[in-house]
Structure formats: structure tokens, C-alpha cells
Design a protein around this motif. Structure first.
Motif, PDB file in Angstrom:
ATOM      1  N   LEU A  48       0.840  -1.200   0.000  1.00  0.00           N
ATOM      2  CA  LEU A  48       0.000   0.000   0.000  1.00  0.00           C
ATOM      3  C   LEU A  48       0.871   1.244   0.000  1.00  0.00           C
ATOM      4  O   LEU A  48       2.075   1.173   0.226  1.00  0.00           O
ATOM      5  CB  LEU A  48      -0.876   0.016   1.260  1.00  0.00           C
ATOM      6  CG  LEU A  48      -1.763  -1.197   1.506  1.00  0.00           C
ATOM      7  CD1 LEU A  48      -2.407  -1.106   2.884  1.00  0.00           C
ATOM      8  CD2 LEU A  48      -2.821  -1.294   0.417  1.00  0.00           C
ATOM      9  N   ASP A  49       0.248   2.383  -0.183  1.00  0.00           N
ATOM     10  CA  ASP A  49       0.950   3.640   0.011  1.00  0.00           C
ATOM     11  C   ASP A  49       1.314   3.724   1.500  1.00  0.00           C
ATOM     12  O   ASP A  49       0.485   3.391   2.359  1.00  0.00           O
ATOM     13  CB  ASP A  49       0.017   4.794  -0.377  1.00  0.00           C
ATOM     14  CG  ASP A  49       0.668   6.132  -0.176  1.00  0.00           C
ATOM     15  OD1 ASP A  49       0.618   6.645   0.976  1.00  0.00           O
ATOM     16  OD2 ASP A  49       1.223   6.670  -1.134  1.00  0.00           O
ATOM     17  N   PRO A  50       2.537   4.119   1.840  1.00  0.00           N
ATOM     18  CA  PRO A  50       2.922   4.185   3.249  1.00  0.00           C
ATOM     19  C   PRO A  50       1.972   5.018   4.114  1.00  0.00           C
ATOM     20  O   PRO A  50       1.742   4.684   5.282  1.00  0.00           O
ATOM     21  CB  PRO A  50       4.329   4.788   3.219  1.00  0.00           C
ATOM     22  CG  PRO A  50       4.879   4.306   1.912  1.00  0.00           C
ATOM     23  CD  PRO A  50       3.700   4.377   0.965  1.00  0.00           C
ATOM     24  N   ASP A  51       1.384   6.089   3.567  1.00  0.00           N
ATOM     25  CA  ASP A  51       0.423   6.887   4.339  1.00  0.00           C
ATOM     26  C   ASP A  51      -0.807   6.064   4.706  1.00  0.00           C
ATOM     27  O   ASP A  51      -1.302   6.149   5.838  1.00  0.00           O
ATOM     28  CB  ASP A  51      -0.018   8.128   3.550  1.00  0.00           C
ATOM     29  CG  ASP A  51       1.072   9.179   3.449  1.00  0.00           C
ATOM     30  OD1 ASP A  51       1.729   9.444   4.470  1.00  0.00           O
ATOM     31  OD2 ASP A  51       1.256   9.719   2.349  1.00  0.00           O
ATOM     32  N   VAL A  52      -1.297   5.271   3.759  1.00  0.00           N
ATOM     33  CA  VAL A  52      -2.453   4.413   4.008  1.00  0.00           C
ATOM     34  C   VAL A  52      -2.094   3.352   5.046  1.00  0.00           C
ATOM     35  O   VAL A  52      -2.866   3.073   5.974  1.00  0.00           O
ATOM     36  CB  VAL A  52      -2.949   3.772   2.697  1.00  0.00           C
ATOM     37  CG1 VAL A  52      -4.022   2.719   2.972  1.00  0.00           C
ATOM     38  CG2 VAL A  52      -3.455   4.837   1.739  1.00  0.00           C
ATOM     39  N   ARG A  53      -0.902   2.776   4.911  1.00  0.00           N
ATOM     40  CA  ARG A  53      -0.488   1.738   5.859  1.00  0.00           C
ATOM     41  C   ARG A  53      -0.372   2.307   7.277  1.00  0.00           C
ATOM     42  O   ARG A  53      -0.775   1.674   8.247  1.00  0.00           O
ATOM     43  CB  ARG A  53       0.851   1.125   5.412  1.00  0.00           C
ATOM     44  CG  ARG A  53       1.279  -0.031   6.273  1.00  0.00           C
ATOM     45  CD  ARG A  53       0.308  -1.207   6.125  1.00  0.00           C
ATOM     46  NE  ARG A  53       0.614  -2.263   7.058  1.00  0.00           N
ATOM     47  CZ  ARG A  53      -0.135  -2.557   8.149  1.00  0.00           C
ATOM     48  NH1 ARG A  53      -1.218  -1.871   8.420  1.00  0.00           N
ATOM     49  NH2 ARG A  53       0.218  -3.536   8.942  1.00  0.00           N
ATOM     50  N   PHE A  54       0.192   3.512   7.394  1.00  0.00           N
ATOM     51  CA  PHE A  54       0.293   4.163   8.705  1.00  0.00           C
ATOM     52  C   PHE A  54      -1.097   4.350   9.310  1.00  0.00           C
ATOM     53  O   PHE A  54      -1.322   4.040  10.488  1.00  0.00           O
ATOM     54  CB  PHE A  54       1.011   5.509   8.583  1.00  0.00           C
ATOM     55  CG  PHE A  54       1.069   6.284   9.871  1.00  0.00           C
ATOM     56  CD1 PHE A  54       1.879   5.862  10.913  1.00  0.00           C
ATOM     57  CD2 PHE A  54       0.317   7.430  10.038  1.00  0.00           C
ATOM     58  CE1 PHE A  54       1.939   6.573  12.107  1.00  0.00           C
ATOM     59  CE2 PHE A  54       0.368   8.140  11.231  1.00  0.00           C
ATOM     60  CZ  PHE A  54       1.179   7.711  12.259  1.00  0.00           C
ATOM     61  N   ASP A  55      -2.044   4.837   8.502  1.00  0.00           N
ATOM     62  CA  ASP A  55      -3.409   5.031   8.989  1.00  0.00           C
ATOM     63  C   ASP A  55      -4.020   3.718   9.463  1.00  0.00           C
ATOM     64  O   ASP A  55      -4.735   3.687  10.468  1.00  0.00           O
ATOM     65  CB  ASP A  55      -4.286   5.663   7.908  1.00  0.00           C
ATOM     66  CG  ASP A  55      -3.904   7.111   7.606  1.00  0.00           C
ATOM     67  OD1 ASP A  55      -3.175   7.732   8.417  1.00  0.00           O
ATOM     68  OD2 ASP A  55      -4.322   7.617   6.541  1.00  0.00           O
TER      69      ASP A  55
END
Length: 111
Positions: A48-55
Motif C-alpha cells: 500500500l501507500d505508506p500513508d495508508v499503511r500508517f493510517d
């Protein structure tokens, strides 16, 4: 029609962890060479996009406990230059990046 080459979409990412993570004995034991003042981080890999994974970590979805409970923000300066990459490269880079950060004195957790 020739097959299209596969698009590399895997990434490594680094999450800054809050200082409270140092109060967790298991984290301290995993980082005997931690240098005071260096960041605490979680290193992972994702499709996933790292921002999505962080969320998702923060929401408790397929989350690592340290990322969920202590995650503060992504540290893109530590990983953006590597992304995107194929799955095998991301899997290897996750380990290599964790080792490199630990050798630099960071407190590191990786799944």
C-alpha cells in the motif's frame, strides 16, 4: 500483444515512535545499543501507500502493537529513496534498513 511489465508497488516505510515506547521492557531488550537522543522507529514494508499503511496501523487494522500504540508520524526522509520496488526487494530492504538504523543508534522495532 506483449505482456505489460509488472509495476513495482511495494514500499518500505519508517514510523517514528513516541518516547514512551522506551518504557516497554521488550523494546528496550531489542535495542541494547540504543544511543540516547536518537529516534525510536518502527520499520515495515507494504504493498500500500505508506500513508495508508500508517493510517491502518493507527486504526488497529493489521496493526503492529508498537506502531498502533506509539506511532507518531512517518519519516519519509529515511525511506522514500528506496520506493517503489518489487516484493522481494522490499522484504529484504525492510530488514536491511532496520539493521542500518539500529547500527546508527536508533531504537528499532520491526515485525
Amino acid at each position: 500483444m506483449p505482456a505489460r511489465p509488472k509495476r513495482h508497488h511495494y514500499s518500505v516505510y519508517v514510523i517514528e515512535l513516541g518516547p514512551e515506547v522506551w518504557d516497554v521492557a521488550r523494546f528496550r531488550r531489542a535495542n541494547p545499543d540504543y544511543q540516547f537522543g536518537k529516534p525510536f522507529v518502527y520499520v515495515g514494508m507494504t504493498g500500500l501507500d505508506p500513508d495508508v499503511r500508517f493510517d491502518k496501523h493507527k486504526a488497529g487494522i493489521q496493526a503492529n502493537r508498537y506502531a498502533r500504540d506509539f506511532g507518531v508520524r512517518l519519516l519519509p526522509r529515511l525511506y522514500e529513496m528506496y520506493n517503489p520496488m518489487p516484493y522481494d526487494a522490499a522484504r529484504d530492504m525492510e530488514v536491511e534498513l532496520g539493521i542500518a538504523l539500529r547500527e546508527a543508534g536508533y531504537g528499532v522495532w520491526q515485525a
